[in-house]
Design a protein around this motif. Structure first.
Motif, short mmCIF file in Angstrom:
data_model
loop_
_atom_site.label_atom_id
_atom_site.label_comp_id
_atom_site.label_asym_id
_atom_site.label_seq_id
_atom_site.Cartn_x
_atom_site.Cartn_y
_atom_site.Cartn_z
N ASP B 116 0.98 -1.32 0.02
CA ASP B 116 -0.09 -0.16 -0.08
C ASP B 116 0.80 1.36 -0.02
O ASP B 116 0.65 2.38 -0.62
CB ASP B 116 -0.81 0.15 1.23
CG ASP B 116 -1.97 -0.98 1.40
OD1 ASP B 116 -2.44 -1.45 -0.05
OD2 ASP B 116 -2.92 -1.00 2.02
N VAL B 117 1.71 1.35 0.85
CA VAL B 117 2.89 2.49 0.99
C VAL B 117 3.51 2.79 -0.54
O VAL B 117 3.52 3.93 -0.94
CB VAL B 117 3.77 2.18 2.12
CG1 VAL B 117 4.80 3.34 2.03
CG2 VAL B 117 3.18 2.06 3.28
N ARG B 119 2.32 1.73 -3.34
CA ARG B 119 1.45 2.19 -4.31
C ARG B 119 1.22 3.69 -3.99
O ARG B 119 1.09 4.42 -4.99
CB ARG B 119 0.13 1.41 -4.28
CG ARG B 119 0.09 0.11 -5.24
CD ARG B 119 -1.25 -0.47 -5.38
NE ARG B 119 -1.62 -1.28 -4.28
CZ ARG B 119 -0.95 -2.65 -4.22
NH1 ARG B 119 -0.50 -3.11 -5.30
NH2 ARG B 119 -1.48 -3.20 -3.04
N GLN B 120 1.00 4.23 -2.86
CA GLN B 120 0.85 5.60 -2.63
C GLN B 120 2.08 6.49 -3.17
O GLN B 120 1.93 7.39 -3.85
CB GLN B 120 0.84 5.84 -1.11
CG GLN B 120 -0.54 5.55 -0.56
CD GLN B 120 -0.58 5.33 1.06
OE1 GLN B 120 0.21 5.98 1.50
NE2 GLN B 120 -1.59 4.57 1.67
N VAL B 121 3.19 5.91 -2.86
CA VAL B 121 4.37 6.67 -3.34
C VAL B 121 4.40 6.71 -4.81
O VAL B 121 4.69 7.87 -5.54
CB VAL B 121 5.84 6.04 -2.92
CG1 VAL B 121 6.78 6.91 -3.38
CG2 VAL B 121 5.74 6.40 -1.37
N HIS B 123 2.16 6.38 -6.72
CA HIS B 123 0.97 7.50 -7.44
C HIS B 123 1.23 8.75 -7.13
O HIS B 123 1.29 9.55 -8.02
CB HIS B 123 -0.38 7.12 -6.63
CG HIS B 123 -1.47 8.02 -6.98
ND1 HIS B 123 -2.41 7.64 -8.08
CD2 HIS B 123 -2.19 8.81 -6.54
CE1 HIS B 123 -3.20 8.70 -8.41
NE2 HIS B 123 -3.24 9.17 -7.11
N ARG B 124 1.92 9.01 -5.95
CA ARG B 124 2.17 10.61 -5.94
C ARG B 124 3.37 11.12 -6.81
O ARG B 124 3.37 12.27 -7.23
CB ARG B 124 2.92 10.83 -4.56
CG ARG B 124 3.04 12.20 -3.86
CD ARG B 124 3.03 12.47 -2.60
NE ARG B 124 3.81 11.35 -1.75
CZ ARG B 124 5.19 11.59 -1.66
NH1 ARG B 124 5.72 12.54 -2.38
NH2 ARG B 124 5.89 10.57 -1.07
N ALA B 128 2.45 5.22 -11.28
CA ALA B 128 1.65 4.04 -10.71
C ALA B 128 1.49 3.01 -11.77
O ALA B 128 1.58 1.98 -11.40
CB ALA B 128 0.27 4.52 -10.30
N ALA B 153 9.84 5.78 -0.19
CA ALA B 153 8.85 4.96 0.60
C ALA B 153 9.22 4.38 2.03
O ALA B 153 8.47 3.95 2.66
CB ALA B 153 8.56 3.87 -0.32
#
Lengths: 265, 353
Positions: B116-117, B119-121, B123-124, B128, B153
C-alpha cells in the motif's frame, strides 16, 4: 549453377581432428544403444538389485546435493565476501576434489573418518557410529566430490553481483541476513540452481571415492555406477540397462542446463 | 538542531583525506558540488552508514549516527538514510512495486501494508502505471524515478541524491530535474545532492558546498558563488549565468524585466536560461554585428583569475562575463565603466523551469 563462396574453406586438418573428437563421444553412445536389449529392458530394470541400486543412488545423491547446498552456499559466500588470511588457500582446498582422483579422495576420507581415522576413531569410541561402509559413507563421499561444483558456481555468481545493490538494500533497512535472504540469494538464483544440478549429477555418477570409502554392499552402499561395474563382469544386459538409466539422467541434466552451458549463442 | 549536522573526516591512505562540515536544516537541499575524485562518493558512503568515519560526527536531528570519539556507529540499515544512486541500483529480481515496497517491508510493515505504501508513493510520483514492470523494462529516466520512489517509501530522515541525473540523456535530465523538485516538495527531511554538474546544484539546492580535494572550498547560494568564485574551478563552473524568466515564442522576459531573444522558440512558460560567461561579448561602443541581444550597461566588478578575468555587469540584467586580461587592459574595463553587452541568440540555453 554457381555456388557463392562467401568464406574461405576451413582448414581440412582442423575439421578432420574435430570430427575424430566428436566421434570419440558419439561412438561409445552408439555402442551402448546398439547393445541395449530393448525388449527385456522393463524386466531388467525391475530386478531387485537394480531397484536397490537406483533407490540408493537417488537417495544418496539427493542428500549429497542437499548437503552441498547447505554447506556450499555459506562457503561460497564467505569466499566471495569475507576477506580473511588464507582465503586463496581455502579456495584451492575446496576445488581440490575436482582434480583429485576420486579413489585418492576415498582413501583420504578413510584416513579421516575410518575406524582408526583422525576423527573417525573418536567418533566411533564416543558414539559407536561408523561412517565407512554405511549409506552415510556414500553420502559423504558423494558430497566430497560434488560440493566444489556448487561452491565454484555460486562463488562466480557472487563475484559478478554488484555489491552496491546489496548496499542499496542496506540503506532501505535490510540487515546483513535480510540482504542475503531477499537480495543476494534471489539474484544468484539461476546460478544456484545450475550449481545444484551439477553437484547432484556429479554425486550420482560418483564411483571411485564411494567404492573406496563406503565399499560395495548391495542395498546399502552399492550405487548405480558401482552396480554397472559389478554387473559388467557377470550380467552384461543389466549393466547396459543401468548405463542407459545413467545416460538418460545425464541427458536430462544437460537439457535443464542447456541455456547456461551450451546452445547459448 | 533539527536536520543534519555533520563533520566528516575520513583518512584513506596517504593521499586522500576528507574533511568536510555540512549543516542542512530540515526541508532544505544542500548540494555538494565537486569534480571527480574530490570526495563526493566518500561523503555519500559515510552519511549513508556504508563507511565509518575516522573522526568527526554525523548527527541527524537529535540522533548521533557516527562519532568515533564516543565509539558510536549506527549501521546503514538502522539509519533511515535514503539514497538515490546514480545508476539507480534497482533490484532486478523484483518488479517496480516490489522494489518500492522493499524499504517499508524491511522496516517491519506487513506485506500488504508495505505494498500500500509503495502504491501511494508511485501514485504521488505519477508513475503508478509502472508498478508491474521489471527494472530492465524501464527507461533510464523511469528507473531513476522508481529509485527515488523506493528511497522515499522507506520514509528517510535524510535523503542523499548521488549524481541522480548523470546516467541520463540530456532530454530526460531536464525533465527529471523539474519533476524532482516537485517530488521532493513534501519531504520534510534534509536532502544532500552530490553532483559534478553545476546546473543540478543551481536548480535544486538551497545552498551549495563546493568540494575540491576532500575539502569544502566555498559555500553559498548559487548567486554568491557566481559572483565571487574562490577557485578557478568554481569560476569555470559557476560562471554560468542562470536567469529565471518567462518564455513566449523565442522571447524570454527575465525576472529582472529584461528581454532576451533566444533561438529556442518551442518552449513557452516558466524557463531557466543559462548563458556561458565566454559567450558574452563586451564592447566600448554600440555593436553592429549579428547578435540579437545587445544593450548598454555598467561594470560593477572586475576580477583577474590567472589567464582570464571575470567582469560583472549590473542593470538592467546582471551578468558574469569572462574575457582575457588583455581585453580588460585594452578596453579599459573597470568598475563604473560603461560598456555594451552582446549575446547571440544561439548562445542562450533555455530549459523549461
Amino acid at each position: 549453377m554457381t555456388t557463392r563462396r562467401t568464406q574461405s574453406r576451413p582448414p581440412a586438418a582442423l575439421v578432420g581432428l574435430a570430427a575424430v573428437g566428436a566421434l570419440l563421444f558419439a561412438l561409445p553412445l552408439a555402442g551402448l544403444l546398439g547393445r541395449t536389449p530393448w525388449t527385456d529392458l522393463p524386466d531388467l530394470l525391475t530386478e531387485p538389485a537394480v531397484l536397490d541400486a537406483l533407490r540408493l543412488s537417488l537417495i544418496t545423491s539427493l542428500l549429497a546435493a542437499l548437503l552441498s547446498l547447505v554447506l556450499g552456499v555459506p562457503l561460497a559466500w564467505v569466499l566471495a565476501r569475507v576477506d580473511f588470511p588464507g582465503r586463496s588457500a581455502v579456495r584451492a582446498l575446496v576445488t581440490l576434489p575436482m582434480v583429485l582422483p576420486p579413489v585418492v579422495g576415498g582413501a583420504a576420507l578413510l584416513f579421516a573418518f575410518g575406524r582408526q581415522g583422525l576423527l573417525g576413531e573418536t567418533l566411533y569410541e564416543k558414539t559407536g557410529f561408523l561412517l565407512p561402509y554405511s549409506m552415510w559413507g556414500v553420502v559423504m563421499a558423494n558430497t566430497f566430490v560434488a560440493l566444489p561444483f556448487l561452491v565454484i558456481t555460486v562463488e562466480g555468481a557472487l563475484d559478478n553481483l554488484d555489491p552496491r545493490v546489496e548496499q542499496a538494500a542496506a540503506t532501505l533497512g535490510a540487515g546483513r541476513w535480510a540482504v542475503f535472504r531477499y537480495v543476494t540469494l534471489p539474484m544468484i538464483g539461476p546460478s544456484l540452481a545450475a550449481g545444484l544440478v551439477l553437484a547432484w549429477a556429479r554425486a550420482l555418477g560418483e564411483f571411485g571415492a564411494t567404492i573406496t570409502f563406503a565399499g560395495n554392499t548391495q542395498g546399502r552402499t552399492q550405487t548405480l555406477p558401482l552396480s554397472v561395474f559389478v554387473t559388467l563382469q557377470s550380467d552384461r544386459d543389466t549393466a547396459v540397462a543401468l548405463s542407459l538409466v545413467l545416460v538418460a539422467i545425464s541427458f536430462t541434466v544437460l537439457v535443464v542446463l542447456r541455456d547456461r552451458w551450451w546452445g547459448r549463442r | 538542531m533539527s536536520g543534519l549536522d555533520a563533520h566528516l573526516v575520513v583518512a584513506r591512505g596517504e593521499t586522500f583525506h576528507l574533511d568536510v562540515e555540512l549543516e542542512v536544516p530540515a526541508g532544505e537541499t544542500a548540494a555538494v558540488l565537486g569534480p571527480n575524485g574530490s570526495g563526493k562518493s566518500t561523503t555519500i558512503a559515510v552519511l549513508a552508514g556504508l563507511l565509518a568515519l575516522d573522526a568527526g560526527h554525523v548527527r541527524l536531528d537529535d540522533t548521533l549516527l557516527d562519532e568515533p570519539s564516543s565509539d558510536t556507529f549506527v549501521p546503514a540499515e538502522q539509519r533511515q538514510v535514503g539514497v538515490v544512486f546514480q545508476d539507480h541500483l534497482l533490484f532486478p529480481h523484483l518488479d517496480v512495486l516490489g522494489n518500492v515496497a522493499f524499504g517499508p517491508r524491511r522496516r517491519g510493515r506487513r506485506r500488504d501494508r508495505a505494498a500500500d505504501v509503495a502504491r501511494q508513493v508511485l501514485h504521488r510520483l505519477d508513475i503508478a502505471e509502472l508498478a508491474t514492470r521489471r527494472p530492465r523494462e524501464l527507461s533510464g529516466g523511469q528507473a531513476q524515478r522508481v529509485a527515488l520512489a523506493r528511497a522515499l517509501a522507506a520514509s528517510p530522515r535524510l535523503l542523499l541524491l548521488d549524481e541522480p541525473f548523470a546516467a541520463l540523456d540530456v532530454a530526460s535530465r531536464a525533465t527529471l530535474r523539474r519533476t524532482l523538485r516537485d517530488d521532493l516538495g513534501e519531504l520534510a527531511a534534509p536532502r544532500v545532492l552530490i553532483t559534478h554538474d553545476p546546473t543540478d546544484a543551481f536548480l535544486l539546492a538551497d545552498r551549495i558546498h563546493v568540494i575540491e580535494g576532500g575539502r569544502i572550498v566555498q559555500s553559498g547560494t548559487a548567486e554568491e558563488l557566481a559572483r565571487r568564485p574562490r577557485t578557478p574551478w568554481i569560476a569555470e563552473l559557476t560562471g554560468l549565468n542562470v536567469i529565471m524568466g518567462d518564455a513566449r515564442d523565442g522571447v524570454v522576459t527575465a525576472t529582472s524585466g529584461h528581454v532576451l531573444h533566444t533561438a529556442e522558440r518551442t518552449t513557452n512558460g516558466p524557463v531557466v536560461v543559462t548563458i556561458g560567461p565566454r559567450s558574452i561579448t563586451l564592447h566600448t561602443e554600440r555593436p553592429t554585428g549579428s547578435a540579437r541581444n545587445s544593450w548598454a550597461t555598467q561594470i560593477s566588478h572586475v576580477e583577474r583569475l590567472g589567464d582570464r578575468a571575470r567582469v560583472q555587469v549590473t542593470d538592467p540584467q546582471p551578468l558574469a562575463v569572462e574575457v582575457t586580461p588583455a581585453a580588460v587592459d585594452e578596453l579599459g574595463l573597470a568598475p563604473g565603466a560603461s560598456v555594451w553587452v552582446s549575446i547571440k541568440a544561439t548562445e542562450i540555453d533555455v530549459t523549461p523551469g
